[in-house]
Design an enzyme around this catalytic site. Structure first.
Site, PDB file in Angstrom:
ATOM      1  N   HIS A 567       0.823  -1.201   0.000  1.00 31.52           N
ATOM      2  CA  HIS A 567       0.000   0.000   0.000  1.00 31.52           C
ATOM      3  C   HIS A 567       0.865   1.263   0.000  1.00 31.52           C
ATOM      4  O   HIS A 567       0.997   1.937  -1.015  1.00 31.52           O
ATOM      5  CB  HIS A 567      -0.946  -0.024   1.206  1.00 31.52           C
ATOM      6  CG  HIS A 567      -1.883   1.141   1.253  1.00 31.52           C
ATOM      7  ND1 HIS A 567      -2.563   1.491   2.385  1.00 31.52           N
ATOM      8  CD2 HIS A 567      -2.246   2.058   0.320  1.00 31.52           C
ATOM      9  CE1 HIS A 567      -3.320   2.549   2.133  1.00 31.52           C
ATOM     10  NE2 HIS A 567      -3.129   2.921   0.888  1.00 31.52           N
ATOM     11  N   HIS A 572       1.452   5.250  -2.752  1.00 31.92           N
ATOM     12  CA  HIS A 572       1.657   6.617  -2.262  1.00 31.92           C
ATOM     13  C   HIS A 572       3.086   7.109  -2.481  1.00 31.92           C
ATOM     14  O   HIS A 572       3.321   8.148  -3.105  1.00 31.92           O
ATOM     15  CB  HIS A 572       1.344   6.680  -0.762  1.00 31.92           C
ATOM     16  CG  HIS A 572      -0.091   6.527  -0.421  1.00 31.92           C
ATOM     17  ND1 HIS A 572      -0.912   7.596  -0.151  1.00 31.92           N
ATOM     18  CD2 HIS A 572      -0.868   5.419  -0.296  1.00 31.92           C
ATOM     19  CE1 HIS A 572      -2.126   7.169   0.126  1.00 31.92           C
ATOM     20  NE2 HIS A 572      -2.135   5.847   0.040  1.00 31.92           N
ATOM     21  N   HIS A 757      -3.939   0.948  -6.290  1.00 34.35           N
ATOM     22  CA  HIS A 757      -4.250   1.551  -4.992  1.00 34.35           C
ATOM     23  C   HIS A 757      -5.635   1.152  -4.506  1.00 34.35           C
ATOM     24  O   HIS A 757      -5.830   0.867  -3.317  1.00 34.35           O
ATOM     25  CB  HIS A 757      -4.142   3.075  -5.072  1.00 34.35           C
ATOM     26  CG  HIS A 757      -4.472   3.743  -3.773  1.00 34.35           C
ATOM     27  ND1 HIS A 757      -5.677   4.357  -3.541  1.00 34.35           N
ATOM     28  CD2 HIS A 757      -3.752   3.873  -2.626  1.00 34.35           C
ATOM     29  CE1 HIS A 757      -5.696   4.843  -2.304  1.00 34.35           C
ATOM     30  NE2 HIS A 757      -4.544   4.554  -1.731  1.00 34.35           N
ATOM     31  N   ASN A 761      -6.528  -0.622  -0.877  1.00 33.27           N
ATOM     32  CA  ASN A 761      -6.971   0.401   0.082  1.00 33.27           C
ATOM     33  C   ASN A 761      -8.437   0.286   0.489  1.00 33.27           C
ATOM     34  O   ASN A 761      -8.753   0.264   1.676  1.00 33.27           O
ATOM     35  CB  ASN A 761      -6.737   1.804  -0.472  1.00 33.27           C
ATOM     36  CG  ASN A 761      -7.126   2.880   0.524  1.00 33.27           C
ATOM     37  OD1 ASN A 761      -6.399   3.149   1.479  1.00 33.27           O
ATOM     38  ND2 ASN A 761      -8.288   3.486   0.328  1.00 33.27           N
ATOM     39  N   ILE A 907      -6.723   9.131  -0.936  1.00 31.72           N
ATOM     40  CA  ILE A 907      -6.911   8.902   0.493  1.00 31.72           C
ATOM     41  C   ILE A 907      -5.909   7.865   0.966  1.00 31.72           C
ATOM     42  O   ILE A 907      -5.391   7.093   0.149  1.00 31.72           O
ATOM     43  CB  ILE A 907      -8.339   8.438   0.795  1.00 31.72           C
ATOM     44  CG1 ILE A 907      -8.630   8.539   2.291  1.00 31.72           C
ATOM     45  CG2 ILE A 907      -8.571   7.017   0.320  1.00 31.72           C
ATOM     46  CD1 ILE A 907     -10.086   8.440   2.626  1.00 31.72           C
TER      47      ILE A 907
END
Length: 907
Positions: A567, A572, A757, A761, A907
């Site tokens: 993740h 990110h 993602h 997530n 997010i």
């Protein structure tokens, strides 16, 4: 006598010359644009409007007058002037001080709110210089956020390629769009899609540049825009010095040197990630804050976490997720319940006490601020009936709602490796016996304790290990080598433990996975030899319970690796350099920038908030997950050992893990036919790739055009050599010298920011909201490890108590469950893949047509996934109590839904 003539085929009388040229400029069209509003104070519903836009080409108009003087004729050229009206849709900044607001109100009354300049795309034919810009002030109207201006534009001005804006206010202003209309004829309306904050001239004197919707490769840039194109990029790069200010738009790089705070607490010293062979890491956005006194290499955490202004959340997003939610919400909620929990045992006393979190909840003490907390975590903090009392009560996760005992079952344990929250780590077992690559002198014997006899017994002697390997029936979840070097260090932390682990699965005739064996290993130390043991689902009660405890250890390993690597790191963290490089090296006029831009929305802001409250020293990750203070160090080690750009592409990743093979025709064949993540993911990947190929082929007519693009080359060089500079010498980096290589690279970036993602997530609460299914830490060793005689006696008497003592404490569980609820939620202004087009895409008919096809494919995928989830033969996504695999369904409503693929890591 003076005769006025128009130098046009149509000759008009002099008295009509003042109405000539009511159509201005060859401004680009954007028919039926779906506008996406970013960052401003507008709601989702009001920000997604459609408007019809047309343009007409400008006739080259000039006027001449002749006068007879003493028998001679003198000729004078008189330029025809056209009236162009401009409307600006904008929103003021929030929180302006009273005296500043008063001064700005006066400027509004004087009609001097925004100074605007129109820039021609053409150079002056005679001088070869930029044509004089046309300037006017925009004044505020009675309609909120609406400004108007009027320009007198020479008819020979040519196409308007850019609008420059100077904000006369003392506070920034968010400009959504600028619309130009010639001669009051609405059919000539041309819109500049801005969606950007414009700083006050009192903060910075430079004007903001907004370009036309038409995209240009560098070599095709209109001559009148070439200098502005370069100037805008230079502004975005900055000079690499000084502390960044909140209103700035500067994109620059730095290492992760802001996770610790040694001045505040010496125990908060953390290693600098990036820039060294020991701790390689992607780069983050530079803030330029002062350095700490204890360590001049570390950056102070005081003040704001700078991100470029247009990367920050909109008001809608701030209301659903932001600094308030994580920092204020959690930091207010947890102290409120702490006094109540410390009166009980740290652990949950029994499993019904865990169930109470979803039924009765925990009554919260009466205090101020709970209403505010409830506004940011409404699914967690609730009012009791019609009273003013508050209760902490969680929503029942879908997997528990469907089958409350599913987390205990071997079938679900195995199924989640291919259809759960972390379906990216299971691999085909290709070699036996299994051996470690670590130094046996340091960690102990390399050969695994999982023997041929153990596996064949668990396969009921249906086949030999050699036969199972040849038939591609054995798979492994391997967290041995990556975690073993940290075992002793993690065990020194309070109330946590760690092993290296290996779990072997067998592919059944039904296409499901069956766990065969789990190996847990403790490396040797100066005082103890290596310890390892294999656990299987044995025939007696003791072995059965030991197997359950071993599964809990594996689940916590998978949970930690998922959060830190699958993740955070792979989405990110690794995407931020793409964002920085794109803004520094690709002009806003560049088609590649405009393709990628929606995939970068909010990512830098969410990453900054993560550094502030999630991954920092004593942040939520360190407090709740087993690696503790070694979390980000371990993340760095995983980056150095495993991350490759080429295998971030889904097909390459599947082939590398042995979960797919390439056929002669180039298509992939899955090793596990019913592998929901891979099956659905490949549909999405192929759809994205076709969209990228269609888009690239509109602007690049040959491979040579790709290789000759200087901005594209600068972008990719910077991604490789700076953003991911610690891996710049790796041989697997693609070279962008053909259309195919560009399409593959763009597809990979778009896949990671969207579908990858989403897969890791938005199911976090579905699968982790009931924390025994995915414990974030294990607090006790296996009772069979040597020196555990008392623990073994307790285990034999009350095995359930042993398991509860291993699982997270009440405070750890509540902190994680609250965090996962927030992180799993879609905000109301979410933008999904294939849902809304960028205005610049709609301005180009071929791109518009390609996007419409892409949108149609994404909606078809929704239907295909529903069909798969309802097919009885797909045992990994259909069956009694099974959660259907929906994480790669493209669209979703707001909230915690377990589906939806947003464009970006928002997010």
């Amino acid at each position: 006598m003076i005769n006025l003539n128009l130098k046009q085929p149509l000759m008009l009388p002099a008295h009509q010359s003042n109405v000539v040229g009511s159509r201005l400029a060859s401004w680009p069209s954007a028919a039926a644009v779906v506008s996406r509003r970013r960052g401003g104070g507008v709601s989702s519903s009001s920000s997604r409007s459609r408007s019809s836009r047309r343009h007409m080409r400008l006739p080259r108009i000039s006027c001449s007058a002749t006068e007879e003087v003493s028998g001679a004729v003198a000729s004078v050229t008189v330029e025809q002037m056209l009236t162009v009206s401009a409307t600006v849709e904008a929103s003021p900044a929030i929180g302006q001080m009273y005296f500043q607001r008063a001064l700005d109100d006066v400027r509004d009354l004087l009609g001097k709110t925004l100074l605007m300049e129109l820039v021609s795309s053409e150079l002056d034919a005679k001088t070869g210089l930029e044509k004089p810009r046309v300037t006017a002030f925009a004044h505020k109207t009675l309609r909120e956020g609406h400004y108007e201006a009027e320009f007198k534009v020479p008819a020979s001005f040519g196409p308007v390629g850019a609008v420059l804006v100077e904000n006369e206010h003392h506070k920034e202003i968010f400009i959504r769009e600028i619309k130009l209309v010639t001669g009051g004829d609405s059919s000539t309306a041309v819109t500049f899609d801005c969606n950007s904050w414009v700083h006050s001239k009192f903060d910075k004197p430079e004007k903001r540049i907004f370009f036309t919707l038409k995209s240009y490769l560098p070599s095709d840039t209109p001559k009148g825009l070439e200098d502005l194109r370069k100037k805008d990029l230079q502004e975005l790069r900055g000079d690499g010095s000084g502390e960044r200010k909140a209103f700035e738009r500067v994109y620059d790089y730095d290492v992760y040197n802001d996770l610790g705070d040694p001045d505040k607490n010496p125990d908060h010293q953390r290693p600098i990630l990036g820039g060294s062979k020991r701790f390689p890491y992607p780069r983050r956005c530079r803030t330029g804050r002062a350095r700490t006194k204890r360590d001049p290499q570390m950056e102070k955490r005081d003040g704001h976490h700078y991100v470029p202004r247009d990367e920050q959340f909109s008001e809608v997003k701030q209301l659903t997720f932001g600094a308030t939610t994580l920092r204020s919400g959690l930091h207010a909620l947890l102290p409120a319940i702490r006094p109540m929990l410390v009166k009980k045992e740290l652990r949950f006393p029994h499993f019904p006490a865990i169930d109470e979190l979803y039924s009765d909840g925990i009554p919260l003490p009466a205090q101020t601020g709970l209403d505010a907390i409830r506004s940011v975590v409404p699914r967690v903090v609730k009012l009791v009936g019609d009273t003013t009392d508050h209760v902490l009560r969680f929503e029942v996760p879908e997997m528990i709602e469907r089958d409350r005992f599913s987390w205990f079952k071997d079938e679900e344990f195995a199924r989640q490796t291919i259809a759960g929250l972390n379906p990216l780590c299971i691999k085909l077992l290709t070699e036996f016996p299994i051996r470690s690559k670590l130094d046996p002198e340091v960690y102990g014997p390399a050969e695994s304790a999982i023997t041929k006899e153990i596996l064949e017994k668990q396969m009921n002697c249906a086949m030999t290990v050699e036969q199972a390997l040849a038939a591609k029936r054995l798979f492994i979840l391997d967290y041995h080598d990556v975690f073993l070097p940290y075992v002793h260090r993690v065990r020194e932390l309070p109330d946590t433990t760690l092993y290296g682990s290996r779990t072997v699965f067998f592919l059944t005739d039904l296409g499901t996975l069956l766990p065969l064996a789990i190996e847990l290993t403790r490396p040797k130390s100066p005082t103890k030899p290596q310890w390892k043991r294999v656990f299987t689902h044995g025939p007696d009660a003791t072995d059965a319970w030991l197997w359950k405890l071993a599964k809990a250890h594996v689940l916590t390993h998978d949970t930690g690796y998922h959060q830190l690597v699958s993740h955070w790191l792979r989405t990110h963290c690794c995407v931020e350099p793409y964002i920085i490089a794109a803004n520094r090296q690709l002009s806003h006029l560049h088609p590649v920038y405009r393709l990628l831009h929606p995939h970068f929305r909010y990512t830098m802001e969410i990453n900054a908030l993560a550094r502030e409250a999630l991954i920092n020293a004593d942040g939520i990750i360190e407090e709740s997950f087993w690696p503790g203070k070694y979390a980000m160090e371990l993340c760095s080690v995983a980056y150095g050992a495993t991350w490759q750009f080429d295998t971030e592409a889904l097909p390459n990743d599947l082939v590398k893990r042995g979960l797919a093979v390439r056929r002669d025709d180039g298509e992939l064949e899955l090793t596990i036919k019913d592998y929901p993540y891979a099956h659905d993911g490949l549909m999405v990947w192929n759809s994205i790739r076709q969209w990228a190929a269609d888009y690239v082929n509109v602007y690049y007519k040959s491979d040579e055009a790709v290789a000759a693009d200087p901005e594209l080359k600068a972008f990719w060089d910077e991604v490789r050599n700076v953003g991911h500079g610690d891996k710049k010498d790796e041989p697997w980096w693609p070279v962008l010298n053909t259309r195919d290589s560009l399409v593959e690279t763009l597809t990979t970036i778009m896949w990671v920011t969207s579908a990858h993602h989403s897969a890791v997530n938005f199911g976090q609460y579905h699968f982790g909201g009931y924390f025994p299914n995915r414990p974030t830490t294990i607090r006790k060793n296996m009772p069979v490890e040597e020196g555990q005689d008392e623990e073994m006696k307790k285990f034999l008497t009350q095995p359930e108590t042993t398991m509860l003592e291993m699982l997270p404490t009440q405070m750890q569980a509540i902190r994680v469950m609250t965090t996962l609820d927030i992180l799993s939620s879609h905000s109301p202004d979410e933008e999904y893949m294939g849902e809304f087009a960028e205005p610049s895409w709609l301005a180009e008919p071929m791109v518009k047509a390609a996007f419409e096809k892409f949108s149609g494919r994404m909606r078809e995928i929704e239907g295909f996934i529903d069909e798969c989830n309802n097919h009885p033969e797909n045992k990994n996504r259909f069956g009694a109590g099974i959660v259907p695999y929906e994480l790669l369904k493209p669209f979703s409503k707001p909230g915690v839904t377990g589906r939806g693929i947003p464009n970006s890591i928002s997010i």
